[in-house]
Design an enzyme around this catalytic site. Sequence first.
Site, mmCIF file in Angstrom:
data_model
loop_
_atom_site.group_PDB
_atom_site.id
_atom_site.type_symbol
_atom_site.label_atom_id
_atom_site.label_comp_id
_atom_site.label_asym_id
_atom_site.label_seq_id
_atom_site.Cartn_x
_atom_site.Cartn_y
_atom_site.Cartn_z
ATOM 1 N N GLN A 132 0.845 -1.195 0.000
ATOM 2 C CA GLN A 132 0.000 0.000 0.000
ATOM 3 C C GLN A 132 0.881 1.247 0.000
ATOM 4 O OE1 GLN A 132 -3.587 0.194 0.010
ATOM 5 N NE2 GLN A 132 -2.969 2.253 -0.570
ATOM 6 N N ARG A 289 -1.848 0.503 -7.057
ATOM 7 C CA ARG A 289 -1.468 -0.766 -6.421
ATOM 8 C C ARG A 289 -0.945 -1.728 -7.492
ATOM 9 N NH1 ARG A 289 -3.644 -2.242 -1.605
ATOM 10 N NH2 ARG A 289 -2.071 -3.867 -1.822
HETATM 11 N N1 CP Z 1 -6.169 -1.212 0.323
HETATM 12 C C1 CP Z 1 -6.262 -2.567 0.316
HETATM 13 O O1 CP Z 1 -5.334 -3.285 0.690
HETATM 14 O O2 CP Z 1 -7.430 -3.057 -0.158
HETATM 15 P P1 CP Z 1 -7.917 -4.585 -0.090
HETATM 16 O O3 CP Z 1 -8.141 -4.895 1.359
HETATM 17 O O4 CP Z 1 -9.173 -4.608 -0.895
HETATM 18 O O5 CP Z 1 -6.845 -5.454 -0.663
#
Ligand code: CP
Length: 302
Positions: A132, A289
């Site tokens: 992230q 991402r």
């Molecule tokens: N921001 C993130 O990690 O989203 P997810 O939980 O959908 O993977």
Amino acid sequence: MARHVLALADLKRDEILAILNLASELKHKLKMGVREALYPGYVMALLFEKPSLRTRVSFETGMRHLGGSSLFLGDDVGWGGRESIEDFGRVLSSYVDLIVVRAKSHGSVEELSRHSKVPVINGLTDYSHPCQALADLLTVRENFGTLDGQKVAFVGDANNVSRSLAVGCAKLGVPFAIAGPAGYQFEPSFFERLKGETGTELVATTDPFEAVRGATVVYTDVWASMGQEAEQAERRERFADYQVNERLMGAATKEAIFLHCLPAHRGEEVSAGVIDGAASRVIEQAENRLHAQKGLLAWLLG
Ligand code: CP
Ligand code: NVA
């Protein structure tokens, strides 16, 4: 020995920059319609103990863009339950080229990595969320054209997301401030150590207006993370003064953007006006991402 990425602390400043540069290059190529099969026949395993949209789909898609494939493994493979993490790690890593893990406990990912012959990437634990933070830094750099002169303010919980973001900012020399209620802040030794290692300005406060002063990036995340469902009502009360809304955004710089790792709760940690407004970059951030993780895969696999 395989190189693992369990936290941004595992990466040096130049390595983070190399990953971001690969990410930008692969993103540019993809936008031009170029998908180079750099890793044909490579297989990535995704071992997920918690739900996910972004992490799962961006990793699986990214690996396919690069010519490889992925195996999504839920809980039923039984790591640490049906057999020891040691046996599990030794066997799984004899099949696949790379393992991405989303786990309840950071310790179990550390243990898995000790017994894995192939790189292990942390796809979120209770402790950190390095993928992230890579996408976040990429988004900030793209938005302003540079990380120089930026300041990131995180308003909310001292959690996996803010921890990785703090480490990433500190390593790249981006001043970072976090505001949250007493009792929901980082242990003071975390910032002291990070400041000592990097020399970057890091501030922890209970005042959200102090944190966002001079900020070019205002960031928040949910008040109760996955696994903290039982604390939800209490946290809603404790964090009530920490919503990122129009008034708080007005206290940051004029050009400030809003970021959120998602999923978001409108009306709790962020107002609908801010997350759906002109300063919000959350969809670009989520898209990044994909690009950031392709950069990470390319960096790890060589
Ligand atoms: N921001 C993130 O990690 O989203 P997810 O939980 O959908 O993977
Ligand atoms: N802090 C949140 C992030 C989700 C991507 C959680 O751990 O649930």
